[in-house]
Write a protein that holds these residues in place. Sequence first.
Motif, mmCIF file in Angstrom:
data_model
loop_
_atom_site.group_PDB
_atom_site.id
_atom_site.type_symbol
_atom_site.label_atom_id
_atom_site.label_comp_id
_atom_site.label_asym_id
_atom_site.label_seq_id
_atom_site.Cartn_x
_atom_site.Cartn_y
_atom_site.Cartn_z
ATOM 1 N N ASN A 84 6.817 15.840 21.078
ATOM 2 C CA ASN A 84 6.807 17.122 20.298
ATOM 3 C C ASN A 84 6.434 17.483 19.056
ATOM 4 O O ASN A 84 7.305 16.794 18.326
ATOM 5 N N ILE A 85 5.394 18.143 18.516
ATOM 6 C CA ILE A 85 5.230 18.387 17.035
ATOM 7 C C ILE A 85 4.833 19.742 16.920
ATOM 8 O O ILE A 85 4.755 20.574 17.795
ATOM 9 N N TYR A 86 4.892 20.161 15.522
ATOM 10 C CA TYR A 86 4.627 21.671 15.320
ATOM 11 C C TYR A 86 3.794 21.838 14.038
ATOM 12 O O TYR A 86 3.904 21.199 12.955
ATOM 13 N N PRO A 87 2.817 22.769 13.949
ATOM 14 C CA PRO A 87 2.071 23.141 12.995
ATOM 15 C C PRO A 87 3.095 23.415 11.561
ATOM 16 O O PRO A 87 4.034 23.747 11.416
ATOM 17 N N GLY A 88 2.512 22.472 10.487
ATOM 18 C CA GLY A 88 3.223 22.461 9.149
ATOM 19 C C GLY A 88 4.040 21.352 9.135
ATOM 20 O O GLY A 88 4.405 20.978 7.982
ATOM 21 N N GLN A 89 4.318 20.575 10.104
ATOM 22 C CA GLN A 89 5.335 19.430 10.100
ATOM 23 C C GLN A 89 4.222 18.187 9.296
ATOM 24 O O GLN A 89 3.370 18.089 9.547
ATOM 25 N N LYS A 90 5.261 17.531 8.568
ATOM 26 C CA LYS A 90 4.566 16.590 7.729
ATOM 27 C C LYS A 90 4.873 15.176 8.184
ATOM 28 O O LYS A 90 6.201 14.745 8.588
ATOM 29 N N LEU A 91 3.939 14.417 8.741
ATOM 30 C CA LEU A 91 4.221 13.170 9.529
ATOM 31 C C LEU A 91 3.644 11.823 8.737
ATOM 32 O O LEU A 91 2.653 12.084 8.098
ATOM 33 N N LYS A 92 4.481 10.931 8.478
ATOM 34 C CA LYS A 92 3.905 9.573 8.193
ATOM 35 C C LYS A 92 3.020 9.020 9.132
ATOM 36 O O LYS A 92 3.388 8.686 10.382
ATOM 37 N N VAL A 93 1.864 8.502 8.854
ATOM 38 C CA VAL A 93 0.661 8.188 9.768
ATOM 39 C C VAL A 93 0.473 6.845 9.679
ATOM 40 O O VAL A 93 0.029 5.874 10.254
ATOM 41 N N ASP A 132 2.379 3.357 7.473
ATOM 42 C CA ASP A 132 3.185 2.872 6.744
ATOM 43 C C ASP A 132 2.872 2.240 5.324
ATOM 44 O O ASP A 132 1.896 1.949 5.257
ATOM 45 N N GLY A 133 3.804 2.534 4.500
ATOM 46 C CA GLY A 133 3.797 1.982 3.052
ATOM 47 C C GLY A 133 4.681 2.718 2.298
ATOM 48 O O GLY A 133 5.743 3.425 2.686
ATOM 49 N N ALA A 134 4.553 2.430 0.993
ATOM 50 C CA ALA A 134 5.575 2.780 -0.044
ATOM 51 C C ALA A 134 5.489 4.638 -0.145
ATOM 52 O O ALA A 134 4.215 5.063 -0.136
ATOM 53 N N THR A 135 6.613 5.249 -0.420
ATOM 54 C CA THR A 135 6.596 6.610 -0.654
ATOM 55 C C THR A 135 6.725 6.961 -2.034
ATOM 56 O O THR A 135 7.753 6.773 -2.601
ATOM 57 N N LEU A 136 5.439 7.260 -2.785
ATOM 58 C CA LEU A 136 5.460 7.588 -4.248
ATOM 59 C C LEU A 136 5.784 9.036 -4.178
ATOM 60 O O LEU A 136 5.630 9.913 -3.260
ATOM 61 N N SER A 137 6.217 9.418 -5.486
ATOM 62 C CA SER A 137 6.449 10.966 -5.638
ATOM 63 C C SER A 137 5.204 11.800 -5.368
ATOM 64 O O SER A 137 5.370 12.903 -4.647
ATOM 65 N N SER A 138 4.029 11.439 -5.341
ATOM 66 C CA SER A 138 2.780 12.230 -5.173
ATOM 67 C C SER A 138 2.566 12.245 -3.577
ATOM 68 O O SER A 138 1.958 13.238 -3.062
ATOM 69 N N SER A 139 3.233 11.333 -2.651
ATOM 70 C CA SER A 139 2.963 11.461 -1.392
ATOM 71 C C SER A 139 4.332 11.660 -0.631
ATOM 72 O O SER A 139 4.201 11.826 0.830
ATOM 73 N N GLN A 170 0.857 -1.330 -0.039
ATOM 74 C CA GLN A 170 0.139 0.083 -0.067
ATOM 75 C C GLN A 170 0.778 1.147 0.034
ATOM 76 O O GLN A 170 2.070 0.987 0.219
ATOM 77 N N GLU A 171 0.409 2.430 -0.332
ATOM 78 C CA GLU A 171 1.087 3.592 -0.241
ATOM 79 C C GLU A 171 1.107 4.207 1.152
ATOM 80 O O GLU A 171 0.076 4.147 1.685
ATOM 81 N N ALA A 172 2.137 4.851 1.268
ATOM 82 C CA ALA A 172 2.087 5.480 2.624
ATOM 83 C C ALA A 172 1.122 6.648 2.835
ATOM 84 O O ALA A 172 0.914 7.336 1.524
ATOM 85 N N LYS A 173 0.793 7.050 4.111
ATOM 86 C CA LYS A 173 -0.185 8.119 4.234
ATOM 87 C C LYS A 173 0.664 9.205 5.191
ATOM 88 O O LYS A 173 1.060 8.845 5.898
ATOM 89 N N TYR A 174 0.518 10.508 4.746
ATOM 90 C CA TYR A 174 1.213 11.520 5.367
ATOM 91 C C TYR A 174 -0.044 12.477 5.951
ATOM 92 O O TYR A 174 -1.066 12.674 5.434
#
Length: 359
Positions: free
Chosen positions: A113-122, A124-131, A76-80
């Motif tokens: 600790n996280i901050y607004p605007g940070q992109k997190l992988k939520v 697991d999966g393949a990271t394609l160019s679109s994601s 499956q594709e990863a989700k961010y």
Amino acid sequence: MKHLQRFLKTGVIALVLSTLFLGAGAASAAVPWHIVQANESLWQIARTHEVTIERIKTLNRLTSDTIYTGQKLYLQEAKYHTVQPDESLWIISQTYGTSVDAIRQLNGLNSDNIYPGQKLKVIDGATLSSSAPAPAPAPAPAPSPSPVISRPTPVTNWPSITYVVQYGDTASTIAKKFGVPLNDLLRYNYMEPTDWFDGGRKIAINGYAPRQYAVYPGMDAAPKRIGHLVDWFLDGQYILKRNDVITITDVLTGERIQVKMMGGYNHSDIEPLTTTDTDKLRRLFQWNWTWTPRAVVVYKDGMNIAASLSGMPHSFDTTPNNGVSGHFDVYLLNSEAHGWADPGYVGQHAAQVQKAAGR
């Protein structure tokens, strides 16, 4: 040759019928990846996980059907997720049906600790160019300096003279009993002239009652979905006063409700302000009043306070036109029940307060 064609055709039909009749029960559990076993082929893996061969090849950038034992293949594709203001790892984990620990591991986080605007992988999966996460934006220009709001000095001990309020006592009778000015008695207990003492409450007579000042007015510009931990007895009871109108924000949904503080000395008793606010409460508790509480944040005078709200209206009512009879319990850190209560109920509130603080 005809026999082979008939056999293959029959096998395909049997496989289709088997899938139709067995349904979901025949499918394996959804997993993000697969480790290739000895003698496995892409066709076998695709069939096992109900995904196409081409999809596996795309996710793993395979240019042929060649695979090897021990190879990790994403299914499956990863989700961010891009962190929004006031979000915590717990809020994000609930949104995607995962856990705080899983998100930490996916992103190599050593803390919450996280901050607004940070992109997190939520997921697991393949990271394609679109994601793939976008490059970090250039730092924003520094904001204009804000006025410095200083924290009052905490009071750590009770004064030498204290008193437990008896039912029927008033501020005036207590002041007269101990021979102290009424204004001093009110000031020592962080009270206004319109406030009154509840029976059974411990008060200060010749000095200030203990205060932590975990929060103070003007700290926050607007309601948030994460609040500060505020001890009810050391701060909360002095902040949330009878007849105050405050905003409650549901941590999970972000829904905001206007409520009136009715009273309470072991915890806060509130009532929804209008029928619209009552309808919002009903939706939060899925149209079924229940004692099971939710994590919320109480906002008053620029202070966001981690809290827990039960969904069962009960007992006294002072707001007759809000569409519900009775009031609701709001607990802060270390709040207690009025009299005897199931320890499990108090424990549920304690857990929700921690969630409201992003823990």
